[in-house]
Write an enzyme that holds these catalytic residues in place. Structure first.
Site, PDB file in Angstrom:
ATOM      1  N   LYS A  13       0.823  -1.205   0.000  1.00 57.18           N
ATOM      2  CA  LYS A  13       0.000   0.000   0.000  1.00 57.18           C
ATOM      3  C   LYS A  13       0.862   1.263   0.000  1.00 57.18           C
ATOM      4  CE  LYS A  13      -2.146  -0.947   3.877  1.00 57.18           C
ATOM      5  NZ  LYS A  13      -1.583  -2.249   4.270  1.00 57.18           N
ATOM      6  N   ARG A  89     -10.068   0.775   7.983  1.00 55.07           N
ATOM      7  CA  ARG A  89      -9.619  -0.586   8.218  1.00 55.07           C
ATOM      8  C   ARG A  89     -10.731  -1.457   8.780  1.00 55.07           C
ATOM      9  NH1 ARG A  89      -3.727   0.182   8.248  1.00 55.07           N
ATOM     10  NH2 ARG A  89      -2.776  -1.851   8.504  1.00 55.07           N
ATOM     11  N   ARG A 128      11.323  -7.132   4.944  1.00 51.09           N
ATOM     12  CA  ARG A 128      11.291  -5.714   5.291  1.00 51.09           C
ATOM     13  C   ARG A 128      11.766  -5.486   6.730  1.00 51.09           C
ATOM     14  NH1 ARG A 128       5.446  -2.896   5.045  1.00 51.09           N
ATOM     15  NH2 ARG A 128       5.117  -3.836   7.074  1.00 51.09           N
ATOM     16  N   ARG A 134      10.945  -2.007  11.910  1.00 47.81           N
ATOM     17  CA  ARG A 134       9.703  -1.546  12.531  1.00 47.81           C
ATOM     18  C   ARG A 134       9.357  -2.461  13.691  1.00 47.81           C
ATOM     19  NH1 ARG A 134       4.819  -0.302   8.389  1.00 47.81           N
ATOM     20  NH2 ARG A 134       3.616  -1.495   9.903  1.00 47.81           N
ATOM     21  N   ARG A 145      -1.384  -8.928  13.118  1.00 48.02           N
ATOM     22  CA  ARG A 145      -1.821  -7.955  12.106  1.00 48.02           C
ATOM     23  C   ARG A 145      -2.557  -8.656  10.966  1.00 48.02           C
ATOM     24  NH1 ARG A 145       3.729  -5.660  11.039  1.00 48.02           N
ATOM     25  NH2 ARG A 145       2.814  -4.553   9.278  1.00 48.02           N
TER      26      ARG A 145
HETATM   27  P1  ADP Z   1       0.526  -2.399   7.733  1.00 48.47           P
HETATM   28  O1  ADP Z   1      -0.575  -2.243   6.737  1.00 48.47           O
HETATM   29  O2  ADP Z   1       1.768  -2.994   7.125  1.00 48.47           O
HETATM   30  O3  ADP Z   1       0.117  -3.120   8.981  1.00 48.47           O
HETATM   31  P2  ADP Z   1       0.313   0.415   8.556  1.00 48.47           P
HETATM   32  O4  ADP Z   1       1.412   1.398   8.683  1.00 48.47           O
HETATM   33  O5  ADP Z   1      -0.764   0.698   7.573  1.00 48.47           O
HETATM   34  O6  ADP Z   1       1.033  -0.963   8.205  1.00 48.47           O
HETATM   35  O7  ADP Z   1      -0.378   0.181   9.985  1.00 48.47           O
HETATM   36  C1  ADP Z   1       0.400  -0.069  11.138  1.00 48.47           C
HETATM   37  C2  ADP Z   1      -0.469  -0.085  12.396  1.00 48.47           C
HETATM   38  O8  ADP Z   1      -1.105   1.192  12.569  1.00 48.47           O
HETATM   39  C3  ADP Z   1      -1.627  -1.081  12.421  1.00 48.47           C
HETATM   40  O9  ADP Z   1      -1.203  -2.371  12.811  1.00 48.47           O
HETATM   41  C4  ADP Z   1      -2.566  -0.430  13.453  1.00 48.47           C
HETATM   42  O10 ADP Z   1      -2.096  -0.646  14.767  1.00 48.47           O
HETATM   43  C5  ADP Z   1      -2.401   1.053  13.157  1.00 48.47           C
HETATM   44  N1  ADP Z   1      -3.404   1.541  12.182  1.00 48.47           N
HETATM   45  C6  ADP Z   1      -3.148   1.960  10.916  1.00 48.47           C
HETATM   46  N2  ADP Z   1      -4.283   2.332  10.300  1.00 48.47           N
HETATM   47  C7  ADP Z   1      -5.288   2.143  11.188  1.00 48.47           C
HETATM   48  C8  ADP Z   1      -6.718   2.323  11.157  1.00 48.47           C
HETATM   49  N3  ADP Z   1      -7.361   2.779  10.063  1.00 48.47           N
HETATM   50  N4  ADP Z   1      -7.423   2.016  12.273  1.00 48.47           N
HETATM   51  C9  ADP Z   1      -6.821   1.572  13.358  1.00 48.47           C
HETATM   52  N5  ADP Z   1      -5.497   1.367  13.462  1.00 48.47           N
HETATM   53  C10 ADP Z   1      -4.725   1.641  12.391  1.00 48.47           C
END
Ligand code: ADP
Length: 192
Positions: A13, A89, A128, A134, A145
């Site tokens: 993404k 999400r 990664r 991270r 996740r």
């Molecule tokens: P990835 O898609 O690889 O998990 P992101 O950077 O998109 O990485 O998200 C990392 C973390 O940020 C998620 O595991 C969650 O804890 C939080 N997060 C991101 N977007 C949302 C959202 N829309 N609602 C709730 N938590 C979120």
């Protein structure tokens, strides 16, 4: 052009969002990046969010909505399109956000779903992890996740399909191949 990018962790993404933003001059808004910046800056939102990020759980809806929705509305008010990755999400987030952005004319034109096999996701995330370090890329948190994606986020695929917004891209392939497919999938939106 107003786009949502949805897909599991490791689906690309962020990478594809950057490329789309470059190509079409869109604001790239990444929910995870916004949250990590708040955590870094130790703001009240960051303090509320940190433990969820570390566990790989969803940050509570009201926190993430309050953070992301104003950024989306601002981009549209400034006359820009956007590519929003990592938000919504869950169907709950989608419904609340829709109510908040409708008036500003900021609802999405299309939703790209980056579809990737589980084996490929795990391979990418572990690769990664060694590069980016991270804190949520450890095996146990990654497993959570992926579980959270299946439970909370994947239902958005049907939700947006029912609304005629969904465009599925096979994202198992190389970055360039996926980017080309995304361009083809949004080509009609780029005209005019
Ligand atoms: P990835 O898609 O690889 O998990 P992101 O950077 O998109 O990485 O998200 C990392 C973390 O940020 C998620 O595991 C969650 O804890 C939080 N997060 C991101 N977007 C949302 C959202 N829309 N609602 C709730 N938590 C979120």
């Amino acid at each position: 052009m107003k786009l949502l990018l949805i897909g599991p962790p490791g689906s690309g993404k962020g990478t594809q969002g950057d490329r789309l933003a470059q190509r079409f001059g869109l604001a790239h808004i990444a929910a995870g990046d916004l949250l990590r910046a708040e955590v870094q800056a130790r703001t009240p939102i960051g303090r509320a969010a940190a433990a969820y990020l570390d566990r790989g759980d969803l940050v509570p809806d009201e926190v993430v909505i309050e953070l992301v929705v104003p950024v989306v509305i601002k981009a549209v008010e400034e006359g820009k399109g956007y590519v929003l990755d990592g938000f919504p999400r869950s169907v709950g987030q989608a419904k609340v956000a829709r109510g908040q952005v409708e008036e500003a004319g900021a609802t999405p034109d299309a939703v790209i779903y980056l579809d990737v096999s589980r084996e490929e996701l795990v391979r990418r995330i572990l690769a990664r992890a060694t590069i980016e370090g991270r804190s949520d890329d450890t095996a146990e948190v990654v497993r959570n996740r992926l579980h959270v994606f299946d439970e909370a986020t994947h239902p958005l695929v049907d939700y947006y399909r029912d609304r005629g917004l969904l465009r599925v891209v096979d994202a198992n392939r190389s970055e360039d191949e996926v980017a080309a497919d995304i361009l083809a999938a949004v080509g009609d939106l780029a005209e005019g």
